[in-house]
Design a protein around this motif. Structure first.
Motif, PDB file in Angstrom:
ATOM      1  N   ASP A  60       1.016  -1.392   0.030  1.00 29.23           N
ATOM      2  CA  ASP A  60       0.002   0.060   0.062  1.00 29.23           C
ATOM      3  C   ASP A  60       0.656   1.312   0.102  1.00 29.23           C
ATOM      4  OD1 ASP A  60      -2.410  -1.593  -0.042  1.00 29.23           O
ATOM      5  OD2 ASP A  60      -2.598  -1.235   2.033  1.00 29.23           O
ATOM      6  N   LYS A  61       1.914   1.065   0.848  1.00 20.36           N
ATOM      7  CA  LYS A  61       2.697   2.354   0.963  1.00 20.36           C
ATOM      8  C   LYS A  61       3.753   2.465  -0.379  1.00 20.36           C
ATOM      9  CE  LYS A  61       4.620   3.613   4.809  1.00 20.36           C
ATOM     10  NZ  LYS A  61       5.579   3.682   5.997  1.00 20.36           N
ATOM     11  N   MET A  62       3.972   1.432  -1.089  1.00 22.07           N
ATOM     12  CA  MET A  62       4.724   1.560  -2.251  1.00 22.07           C
ATOM     13  C   MET A  62       4.077   2.325  -3.436  1.00 22.07           C
ATOM     14  SD  MET A  62       8.239   0.752  -3.093  1.00 22.07           S
ATOM     15  CE  MET A  62       8.166   2.322  -3.525  1.00 22.07           C
ATOM     16  N   GLY A  77       7.614  12.776 -15.956  1.00 19.92           N
ATOM     17  CA  GLY A  77       6.593  12.447 -15.009  1.00 19.92           C
ATOM     18  C   GLY A  77       6.568  11.310 -14.558  1.00 19.92           C
ATOM     19  N   GLY A  78       6.971  10.303 -14.881  1.00 20.69           N
ATOM     20  CA  GLY A  78       6.875   8.936 -14.544  1.00 20.69           C
ATOM     21  C   GLY A  78       7.842   8.614 -13.312  1.00 20.69           C
ATOM     22  N   ALA A  79       7.734   7.411 -12.679  1.00 22.65           N
ATOM     23  CA  ALA A  79       8.502   7.234 -11.625  1.00 22.65           C
ATOM     24  C   ALA A  79       9.017   5.797 -11.459  1.00 22.65           C
ATOM     25  CB  ALA A  79       7.851   7.511 -10.240  1.00 22.65           C
ATOM     26  N   PHE A  80      10.222   5.446 -10.807  1.00 20.14           N
ATOM     27  CA  PHE A  80      10.825   4.418 -10.500  1.00 20.14           C
ATOM     28  C   PHE A  80      10.354   3.959  -9.034  1.00 20.14           C
ATOM     29  CE2 PHE A  80      15.189   1.570 -10.700  1.00 20.14           C
ATOM     30  CZ  PHE A  80      14.621   0.468 -10.790  1.00 20.14           C
ATOM     31  N   LEU A  81       9.807   2.710  -8.721  1.00 16.01           N
ATOM     32  CA  LEU A  81       9.475   2.444  -7.262  1.00 16.01           C
ATOM     33  C   LEU A  81      10.244   1.386  -7.067  1.00 16.01           C
ATOM     34  CD1 LEU A  81       7.052   3.979  -8.930  1.00 16.01           C
ATOM     35  CD2 LEU A  81       5.566   2.738  -7.441  1.00 16.01           C
ATOM     36  N   VAL A  82      10.715   1.587  -5.999  1.00 11.89           N
ATOM     37  CA  VAL A  82      11.823   0.293  -5.590  1.00 11.89           C
ATOM     38  C   VAL A  82      11.764   0.001  -4.196  1.00 11.89           C
ATOM     39  CG1 VAL A  82      14.374  -0.490  -5.631  1.00 11.89           C
ATOM     40  CG2 VAL A  82      13.523   1.470  -7.417  1.00 11.89           C
ATOM     41  N   GLU A 102      16.893  13.138 -10.287  1.00 13.18           N
ATOM     42  CA  GLU A 102      17.010  14.304  -9.646  1.00 13.18           C
ATOM     43  C   GLU A 102      16.238  14.197  -8.250  1.00 13.18           C
ATOM     44  OE1 GLU A 102      17.233  17.897 -11.386  1.00 13.18           O
ATOM     45  OE2 GLU A 102      18.458  17.391 -12.899  1.00 13.18           O
ATOM     46  N   ARG A 103      14.922  13.748  -8.337  1.00  9.59           N
ATOM     47  CA  ARG A 103      14.161  13.937  -6.956  1.00  9.59           C
ATOM     48  C   ARG A 103      13.951  12.313  -6.847  1.00  9.59           C
ATOM     49  NH1 ARG A 103       7.752  14.858  -7.348  1.00  9.59           N
ATOM     50  NH2 ARG A 103       7.116  13.875  -5.011  1.00  9.59           N
ATOM     51  N   ILE A 104      14.227  12.091  -5.615  1.00 11.52           N
ATOM     52  CA  ILE A 104      14.228  10.501  -5.008  1.00 11.52           C
ATOM     53  C   ILE A 104      13.637  10.655  -3.686  1.00 11.52           C
ATOM     54  CG2 ILE A 104      15.480   8.325  -4.422  1.00 11.52           C
ATOM     55  CD1 ILE A 104      17.508   8.828  -6.279  1.00 11.52           C
ATOM     56  N   ASP A 105      12.256  10.329  -3.664  1.00  5.76           N
ATOM     57  CA  ASP A 105      11.827  10.280  -2.315  1.00  5.76           C
ATOM     58  C   ASP A 105      11.855   8.962  -1.563  1.00  5.76           C
ATOM     59  OD1 ASP A 105      10.595  12.784  -2.900  1.00  5.76           O
ATOM     60  OD2 ASP A 105       8.818  11.718  -3.617  1.00  5.76           O
ATOM     61  N   LYS A 106      12.171   9.116  -0.259  1.00  5.09           N
ATOM     62  CA  LYS A 106      12.550   8.080   0.512  1.00  5.09           C
ATOM     63  C   LYS A 106      11.393   7.456   1.542  1.00  5.09           C
ATOM     64  CE  LYS A 106      16.431   9.738   2.066  1.00  5.09           C
ATOM     65  NZ  LYS A 106      17.565   9.840   2.602  1.00  5.09           N
ATOM     66  N   GLY A 107      11.156   6.365   1.861  1.00  5.10           N
ATOM     67  CA  GLY A 107      10.449   5.732   3.011  1.00  5.10           C
ATOM     68  C   GLY A 107      11.125   4.606   3.671  1.00  5.10           C
ATOM     69  N   PHE A 108      10.326   4.017   4.426  1.00  6.86           N
ATOM     70  CA  PHE A 108      10.782   3.061   5.211  1.00  6.86           C
ATOM     71  C   PHE A 108       9.703   2.108   5.913  1.00  6.86           C
ATOM     72  CE2 PHE A 108      12.801   0.178   8.651  1.00  6.86           C
ATOM     73  CZ  PHE A 108      14.031  -0.330   7.784  1.00  6.86           C
ATOM     74  N   GLU A 109       9.281   0.601   5.752  1.00  6.80           N
ATOM     75  CA  GLU A 109       8.446   0.074   6.324  1.00  6.80           C
ATOM     76  C   GLU A 109       9.011  -1.084   7.313  1.00  6.80           C
ATOM     77  OE1 GLU A 109       5.155  -0.961   7.636  1.00  6.80           O
ATOM     78  OE2 GLU A 109       4.933   0.625   6.085  1.00  6.80           O
ATOM     79  N   ALA A 124       6.728  -2.620   8.940  1.00  8.35           N
ATOM     80  CA  ALA A 124       5.851  -3.813   8.814  1.00  8.35           C
ATOM     81  C   ALA A 124       5.826  -4.932   7.840  1.00  8.35           C
ATOM     82  CB  ALA A 124       4.341  -3.563   9.040  1.00  8.35           C
ATOM     83  N   ASN A 125       7.219  -5.348   7.736  1.00  6.80           N
ATOM     84  CA  ASN A 125       7.619  -6.135   6.497  1.00  6.80           C
ATOM     85  C   ASN A 125       8.614  -7.239   7.290  1.00  6.80           C
ATOM     86  OD1 ASN A 125       6.929  -6.307   3.511  1.00  6.80           O
ATOM     87  ND2 ASN A 125       9.317  -6.873   3.760  1.00  6.80           N
ATOM     88  N   VAL A 126       8.974  -8.492   6.473  1.00  8.57           N
ATOM     89  CA  VAL A 126       9.807  -9.174   7.182  1.00  8.57           C
ATOM     90  C   VAL A 126      10.931  -9.530   6.046  1.00  8.57           C
ATOM     91  CG1 VAL A 126      10.019 -11.561   7.992  1.00  8.57           C
ATOM     92  CG2 VAL A 126       8.153 -10.379   8.659  1.00  8.57           C
ATOM     93  N   PRO A 127      11.901  -9.139   6.096  1.00  2.99           N
ATOM     94  CA  PRO A 127      12.241  -8.075   7.012  1.00  2.99           C
ATOM     95  C   PRO A 127      12.055  -6.729   6.784  1.00  2.99           C
ATOM     96  CG  PRO A 127      14.293  -8.562   5.617  1.00  2.99           C
ATOM     97  CD  PRO A 127      13.204  -9.442   5.374  1.00  2.99           C
ATOM     98  N   PRO A 128      11.977  -5.567   7.693  1.00  2.00           N
ATOM     99  CA  PRO A 128      11.686  -4.174   7.041  1.00  2.00           C
ATOM    100  C   PRO A 128      12.581  -3.663   6.091  1.00  2.00           C
ATOM    101  CG  PRO A 128      11.904  -4.520   9.536  1.00  2.00           C
ATOM    102  CD  PRO A 128      12.302  -5.763   9.018  1.00  2.00           C
ATOM    103  N   CYS A 129      11.744  -2.874   5.455  1.00  2.37           N
ATOM    104  CA  CYS A 129      12.413  -2.514   3.980  1.00  2.37           C
ATOM    105  C   CYS A 129      12.627  -1.037   3.738  1.00  2.37           C
ATOM    106  CB  CYS A 129      11.766  -3.216   2.735  1.00  2.37           C
ATOM    107  SG  CYS A 129      10.186  -2.988   2.597  1.00  2.37           S
TER     108      CYS A 129
END
Length: 205
Positions: free
Chosen positions: A49-51, A162-167, A183-190, A192-197
């Motif tokens: 969901d977050k990705m 305008g497209g994006a690479f989701l990793v 140039e723009r890379i947004d970051k997150g962390f989850e 609730a995953n095994v292992p966290p990612c």
């Protein structure tokens, strides 16, 4: 339309053939190709969901997925995509591709045996010039030398402006491969995953 009728139609649309236990296929793929499979445990719903949250589904005509495995993300992408959109799922493991072809009946899905480094040729062979979004769970930190940077470069070229690479990754090494091109890379962390990612969204200007 009643909720129960809508649910029934959705279930028919994603009806699955007898493809076997997905966890068994995932484990077998990991054993046969450990360098190309990041984990023996599929991603959590929270990670999915977050990705996928930043995706503009109304303006997505071509979605590409690298390393779909047993279709953990694939199913959720299909549920979100427009009726006239296309999902190309690319995996080097033919066992996973055969599994996906048996698992999903959705004609918007095109499972392809191949390398993510050849993404531009693959989408051209499917009749497209550019992808709107590319999703990857490939373990960039363990790929053979030179492959990670090549995939990041080719993905940037394959995306529309305008497209994006989701990793999503267990290690943050992939950002080093993305940085020269996005140039723009947004970051997150989850957690609730095994292992966290780690989660990354690289946007093409």
């Amino acid at each position: 339309m009643s909720a129960s009728l809508e649910e029934a139609r959705t279930n028919r649309r994603f009806a699955r053939k007898g493809s076997g236990n997905p966890l068994w296929h995932f484990l077998r793929g990991f054993i046969k190709h450990p360098v190309m499979v990041g984990s023996i445990i599929p991603s959590s719903r929270a990670t999915i969901d977050k990705m996928l949250a930043p995706v503009d589904w109304a303006n997505c005509k071509l979605f590409v997925e690298y390393g779909p495995g047993v279709g953990t993300f694939t199913e959720h992408v299909l549920r979100r995509m427009a009726p006239d959109a296309t999902l190309i799922a690319i995996d080097t493991n033919p066992d996973f591709i055969r599994y996906l072809r048996g698992k999903f009946t959705d004609n918007r899905l095109f499972p392809v045996t191949g390398s993510a480094a050849d993404v531009r040729q693959i989408i051209a062979d499917c009749g497209f010039e550019h992808a709107d979004y590319v999703l990857s769970g490939l373990p960039f930190s363990t790929l053979p030398a030179g492959i990670g940077p090549k995939i990041a470069e080719e993905t940037h070229k394959a995306l529309r402006p305008g497209g994006a690479f989701l990793v999503y990754q267990f290690k943050a090494k992939v950002r080093d491969f993305m940085a020269p091109h996005f140039e723009r890379i947004d970051k997150g962390f989850e957690w609730a995953n095994v292992p966290p990612c780690h989660l990354f969204w690289g946007w093409k200007d």
